[in-house]
Design a protein around this motif. Structure first.
Motif, PDB file in Angstrom:
ATOM      1  N   ALA A  41      10.271  29.592  49.102  1.00 64.10           N
ATOM      2  CA  ALA A  41       9.864  30.917  48.645  1.00 64.10           C
ATOM      3  C   ALA A  41       8.705  30.819  47.662  1.00 64.10           C
ATOM      4  CB  ALA A  41      11.049  31.613  47.976  1.00 64.10           C
ATOM      5  N   THR A  42       7.840  31.814  47.688  1.00 64.74           N
ATOM      6  CA  THR A  42       6.735  31.876  46.729  1.00 64.74           C
ATOM      7  C   THR A  42       7.244  32.419  45.393  1.00 64.74           C
ATOM      8  OG1 THR A  42       6.134  34.142  47.345  1.00 64.74           O
ATOM      9  CG2 THR A  42       5.138  32.337  48.631  1.00 64.74           C
ATOM     10  N   ASP A  43       6.409  32.328  44.366  1.00 69.42           N
ATOM     11  CA  ASP A  43       6.780  32.888  43.060  1.00 69.42           C
ATOM     12  C   ASP A  43       7.022  34.399  43.164  1.00 69.42           C
ATOM     13  OD1 ASP A  43       6.604  30.421  41.876  1.00 69.42           O
ATOM     14  OD2 ASP A  43       4.572  30.719  41.088  1.00 69.42           O
ATOM     15  N   ALA A  44       6.206  35.067  43.978  1.00 65.94           N
ATOM     16  CA  ALA A  44       6.370  36.516  44.138  1.00 65.94           C
ATOM     17  C   ALA A  44       7.696  36.846  44.809  1.00 65.94           C
ATOM     18  CB  ALA A  44       5.204  37.080  44.963  1.00 65.94           C
ATOM     19  N   GLU A  45       8.101  36.042  45.783  1.00 66.24           N
ATOM     20  CA  GLU A  45       9.375  36.281  46.463  1.00 66.24           C
ATOM     21  C   GLU A  45      10.556  36.022  45.535  1.00 66.24           C
ATOM     22  OE1 GLU A  45       8.181  35.323  51.131  1.00 66.24           O
ATOM     23  OE2 GLU A  45       8.645  33.675  49.766  1.00 66.24           O
ATOM     24  N   LEU A  46      10.445  34.995  44.708  1.00 68.76           N
ATOM     25  CA  LEU A  46      11.520  34.723  43.745  1.00 68.76           C
ATOM     26  C   LEU A  46      11.623  35.851  42.719  1.00 68.76           C
ATOM     27  CD1 LEU A  46      10.991  30.899  43.122  1.00 68.76           C
ATOM     28  CD2 LEU A  46      12.784  31.997  44.485  1.00 68.76           C
ATOM     29  N   ALA A  47      10.468  36.381  42.307  1.00 69.35           N
ATOM     30  CA  ALA A  47      10.475  37.498  41.362  1.00 69.35           C
ATOM     31  C   ALA A  47      11.119  38.733  41.991  1.00 69.35           C
ATOM     32  CB  ALA A  47       9.043  37.813  40.911  1.00 69.35           C
ATOM     33  N   LYS A  48      10.823  38.962  43.266  1.00 69.19           N
ATOM     34  CA  LYS A  48      11.437  40.100  43.962  1.00 69.19           C
ATOM     35  C   LYS A  48      12.949  39.915  44.051  1.00 69.19           C
ATOM     36  CE  LYS A  48      11.527  42.570  48.387  1.00 69.19           C
ATOM     37  NZ  LYS A  48      10.950  42.676  49.754  1.00 69.19           N
ATOM     38  N   LEU A  49      13.399  38.698  44.345  1.00 63.16           N
ATOM     39  CA  LEU A  49      14.832  38.429  44.420  1.00 63.16           C
ATOM     40  C   LEU A  49      15.517  38.780  43.105  1.00 63.16           C
ATOM     41  CD1 LEU A  49      17.169  37.074  46.121  1.00 63.16           C
ATOM     42  CD2 LEU A  49      16.618  34.974  44.873  1.00 63.16           C
ATOM     43  N   ARG A  50      14.884  38.409  41.995  1.00 62.67           N
ATOM     44  CA  ARG A  50      15.479  38.668  40.680  1.00 62.67           C
ATOM     45  C   ARG A  50      15.449  40.145  40.304  1.00 62.67           C
ATOM     46  NH1 ARG A  50      12.753  33.623  39.588  1.00 62.67           N
ATOM     47  NH2 ARG A  50      10.898  34.771  38.876  1.00 62.67           N
TER      48      ARG A  50
ATOM     49  N   MET B  99      17.198  32.371  52.001  1.00 58.65           N
ATOM     50  CA  MET B  99      17.920  31.108  52.139  1.00 58.65           C
ATOM     51  C   MET B  99      17.962  30.640  53.588  1.00 58.65           C
ATOM     52  SD  MET B  99      19.256  28.704  50.377  1.00 58.65           S
ATOM     53  CE  MET B  99      19.713  29.399  48.781  1.00 58.65           C
ATOM     54  N   LEU B 100      18.071  31.567  54.532  1.00 55.32           N
ATOM     55  CA  LEU B 100      18.032  31.199  55.942  1.00 55.32           C
ATOM     56  C   LEU B 100      16.683  30.565  56.276  1.00 55.32           C
ATOM     57  CD1 LEU B 100      19.082  31.148  58.843  1.00 55.32           C
ATOM     58  CD2 LEU B 100      18.362  33.547  59.072  1.00 55.32           C
ATOM     59  N   ARG B 101      15.610  31.192  55.846  1.00 49.43           N
ATOM     60  CA  ARG B 101      14.274  30.632  56.088  1.00 49.43           C
ATOM     61  C   ARG B 101      14.124  29.273  55.400  1.00 49.43           C
ATOM     62  NH1 ARG B 101       9.291  33.742  53.550  1.00 49.43           N
ATOM     63  NH2 ARG B 101      10.043  32.550  51.757  1.00 49.43           N
ATOM     64  N   HIS B 102      14.695  29.156  54.199  1.00 47.22           N
ATOM     65  CA  HIS B 102      14.634  27.905  53.445  1.00 47.22           C
ATOM     66  C   HIS B 102      15.327  26.775  54.205  1.00 47.22           C
ATOM     67  CE1 HIS B 102      15.053  25.179  49.969  1.00 47.22           C
ATOM     68  NE2 HIS B 102      14.095  25.887  49.411  1.00 47.22           N
ATOM     69  N   HIS B 103      16.529  27.050  54.705  1.00 43.37           N
ATOM     70  CA  HIS B 103      17.245  26.057  55.502  1.00 43.37           C
ATOM     71  C   HIS B 103      16.460  25.679  56.758  1.00 43.37           C
ATOM     72  CE1 HIS B 103      20.616  26.120  52.931  1.00 43.37           C
ATOM     73  NE2 HIS B 103      21.596  26.218  53.811  1.00 43.37           N
ATOM     74  N   GLN B 104      15.928  26.683  57.437  1.00 42.66           N
ATOM     75  CA  GLN B 104      15.172  26.422  58.657  1.00 42.66           C
ATOM     76  C   GLN B 104      13.944  25.553  58.368  1.00 42.66           C
ATOM     77  OE1 GLN B 104      14.573  30.551  59.693  1.00 42.66           O
ATOM     78  NE2 GLN B 104      16.205  30.522  61.249  1.00 42.66           N
TER      79      GLN B 104
ATOM     80  N   MET C 135      23.343  28.138  58.527  1.00 40.44           N
ATOM     81  CA  MET C 135      22.364  29.031  59.152  1.00 40.44           C
ATOM     82  C   MET C 135      23.056  29.986  60.126  1.00 40.44           C
ATOM     83  SD  MET C 135      18.833  26.855  59.754  1.00 40.44           S
ATOM     84  CE  MET C 135      19.534  25.310  60.330  1.00 40.44           C
ATOM     85  N   ASP C 136      23.988  29.464  60.904  1.00 37.83           N
ATOM     86  CA  ASP C 136      24.742  30.333  61.814  1.00 37.83           C
ATOM     87  C   ASP C 136      25.513  31.398  61.032  1.00 37.83           C
ATOM     88  OD1 ASP C 136      23.851  28.897  63.996  1.00 37.83           O
ATOM     89  OD2 ASP C 136      25.644  27.633  64.128  1.00 37.83           O
ATOM     90  N   GLN C 137      26.116  30.970  59.918  1.00 35.97           N
ATOM     91  CA  GLN C 137      26.871  31.902  59.089  1.00 35.97           C
ATOM     92  C   GLN C 137      25.963  32.982  58.501  1.00 35.97           C
ATOM     93  OE1 GLN C 137      28.801  30.044  55.743  1.00 35.97           O
ATOM     94  NE2 GLN C 137      29.788  31.931  55.050  1.00 35.97           N
TER      95      GLN C 137
ATOM     96  N   LYS D 262      23.460  45.480  47.625  1.00 33.94           N
ATOM     97  CA  LYS D 262      23.247  45.048  48.998  1.00 33.94           C
ATOM     98  C   LYS D 262      21.829  44.520  49.209  1.00 33.94           C
ATOM     99  CE  LYS D 262      23.275  46.714  53.798  1.00 33.94           C
ATOM    100  NZ  LYS D 262      23.490  47.865  54.697  1.00 33.94           N
ATOM    101  N   GLU D 263      20.846  45.114  48.553  1.00 32.45           N
ATOM    102  CA  GLU D 263      19.467  44.664  48.707  1.00 32.45           C
ATOM    103  C   GLU D 263      19.310  43.219  48.243  1.00 32.45           C
ATOM    104  OE1 GLU D 263      17.095  47.508  46.584  1.00 32.45           O
ATOM    105  OE2 GLU D 263      16.731  48.699  48.389  1.00 32.45           O
ATOM    106  N   LEU D 264      19.945  42.886  47.143  1.00 34.02           N
ATOM    107  CA  LEU D 264      19.912  41.504  46.658  1.00 34.02           C
ATOM    108  C   LEU D 264      20.546  40.570  47.678  1.00 34.02           C
ATOM    109  CD1 LEU D 264      19.669  39.230  44.518  1.00 34.02           C
ATOM    110  CD2 LEU D 264      21.863  40.029  43.591  1.00 34.02           C
ATOM    111  N   ASP D 265      21.710  40.925  48.176  1.00 31.10           N
ATOM    112  CA  ASP D 265      22.428  40.066  49.108  1.00 31.10           C
ATOM    113  C   ASP D 265      21.627  39.821  50.382  1.00 31.10           C
ATOM    114  OD1 ASP D 265      24.497  40.014  47.275  1.00 31.10           O
ATOM    115  OD2 ASP D 265      25.624  41.611  48.278  1.00 31.10           O
ATOM    116  N   VAL D 266      21.053  40.882  50.927  1.00 34.53           N
ATOM    117  CA  VAL D 266      20.281  40.761  52.161  1.00 34.53           C
ATOM    118  C   VAL D 266      19.052  39.880  51.944  1.00 34.53           C
ATOM    119  CG1 VAL D 266      18.784  42.017  53.767  1.00 34.53           C
ATOM    120  CG2 VAL D 266      21.073  42.889  53.247  1.00 34.53           C
ATOM    121  N   TYR D 267      18.336  40.114  50.835  1.00 35.29           N
ATOM    122  CA  TYR D 267      17.116  39.340  50.603  1.00 35.29           C
ATOM    123  C   TYR D 267      17.438  37.876  50.323  1.00 35.29           C
ATOM    124  CZ  TYR D 267      12.227  38.660  49.299  1.00 35.29           C
ATOM    125  OH  TYR D 267      10.915  38.246  49.264  1.00 35.29           O
ATOM    126  N   PHE D 268      18.534  37.628  49.631  1.00 31.79           N
ATOM    127  CA  PHE D 268      18.963  36.246  49.408  1.00 31.79           C
ATOM    128  C   PHE D 268      19.253  35.562  50.742  1.00 31.79           C
ATOM    129  CE2 PHE D 268      22.694  33.430  49.248  1.00 31.79           C
ATOM    130  CZ  PHE D 268      22.151  32.374  48.531  1.00 31.79           C
TER     131      PHE D 268
END
Length: 235
Positions: free
Chosen positions: A157-166, A181-186, A219-221, A171-177
């Motif tokens: 994730a970029t710094d901007a994406e981490l800032a958005k997560l925080r 994280m899925l992209r990170h694992h991939q 990732m499947d989960q 639900k918005e937090l959970d979905v974005y996490f």
């Protein structure tokens, strides 16, 4: 006993507010030390049993340990934030599992680097240890590491994406996490696969295989959890 006395006992029994971060910090240190000790033990046994040379700077074994530790560290950071800020028990458990697993793996890889007398972070380009004429793993057709255009390793994730997560909650937090994280694992899959296929040290190949199995299941989960929340993976 009076009601006042009972209240005083409850107050005295309750742990102080500062104790939780202290306990969490101690647990993180313990997991890292455990992983480092395990990594050093397994590496020493492998070296003595196979009489292999200690991996040199720039080798697949060293590069994987350095870059995957960095990659994992961001996953731990995101998982720690989600665990502390989500109200969803399912997400809290997933974040805890990712954090604890990857902390132990970071400790193991740092233990190897210590034994090999190598720095914890590479001074060269990310994933340079994957460059070569075979075109495997995280390399593009020109034989150079296929790092993202922002210079980060794939999936990070970029710094901007981490800032958005925080900045999010509920639900918005959970979905974005889940999306991050899925992209990170991939993004880390190519590194793990390349190390599994080409590393010289048996312990490194074994850890890479463990990552492929555990993160594949996660990732499947995460895909199922996103679908249950009416969301899709990031493009």
């Amino acid at each position: 006993m009076t009601a006042s006395a009972e209240h005083d006992l409850v107050v005295e029994a309750r742990p102080p507010a500062w104790s939780r971060p202290v306990v969490i910090g101690a647990a993180i240190i313990a997991v890292l030390l455990l992983g480092a000790a395990l990594g050093m033990f397994l590496t020493q046994r492998a070296l003595s049993g196979d009489d292999q040379a200690v991996p040199a700077a720039g080798s697949i074994d060293v590069g994987f340990a350095q870059d995957m530790s960095t990659h994992h560290t961001q996953a731990v950071t995101m998982a720690n934030w989600e665990r502390d800020h989500t109200t969803d028990p399912e997400l809290k458990q997933l974040a805890f599992d990712i954090e604890s697993t990857q902390l132990e793996q970071i400790g193991r890889m740092k233990g190897w680097l210590m034994l090999w007398s190598q720095p914890e972070q590479s001074t060269g380009a990310p994933m340079a240890w994957m460059a070569g004429p075979t075109g495997h793993g995280g390399m593009n057709m020109g034989g150079s590491p296929a790092a993202a255009g922002n210079g980060l390793m794939p999936g990070m994730a970029t710094d901007a994406e981490l800032a958005k997560l925080r900045s999010l909650s509920g639900k918005e937090l959970d979905v974005y996490f889940l999306q991050l994280m899925l992209r990170h694992h991939q993004g880390g899959t190519d590194m793990a696969q390349y190390a599994h296929d080409h590393a010289a040290q048996p312990a490194v190949r074994t850890l890479a295989q463990s990552m492929l199995i555990s993160q594949g299941a996660e990732m499947d989960q995460m895909k199922l959890m996103l679908a249950a929340r009416g969301a899709q993976p990031l493009p």
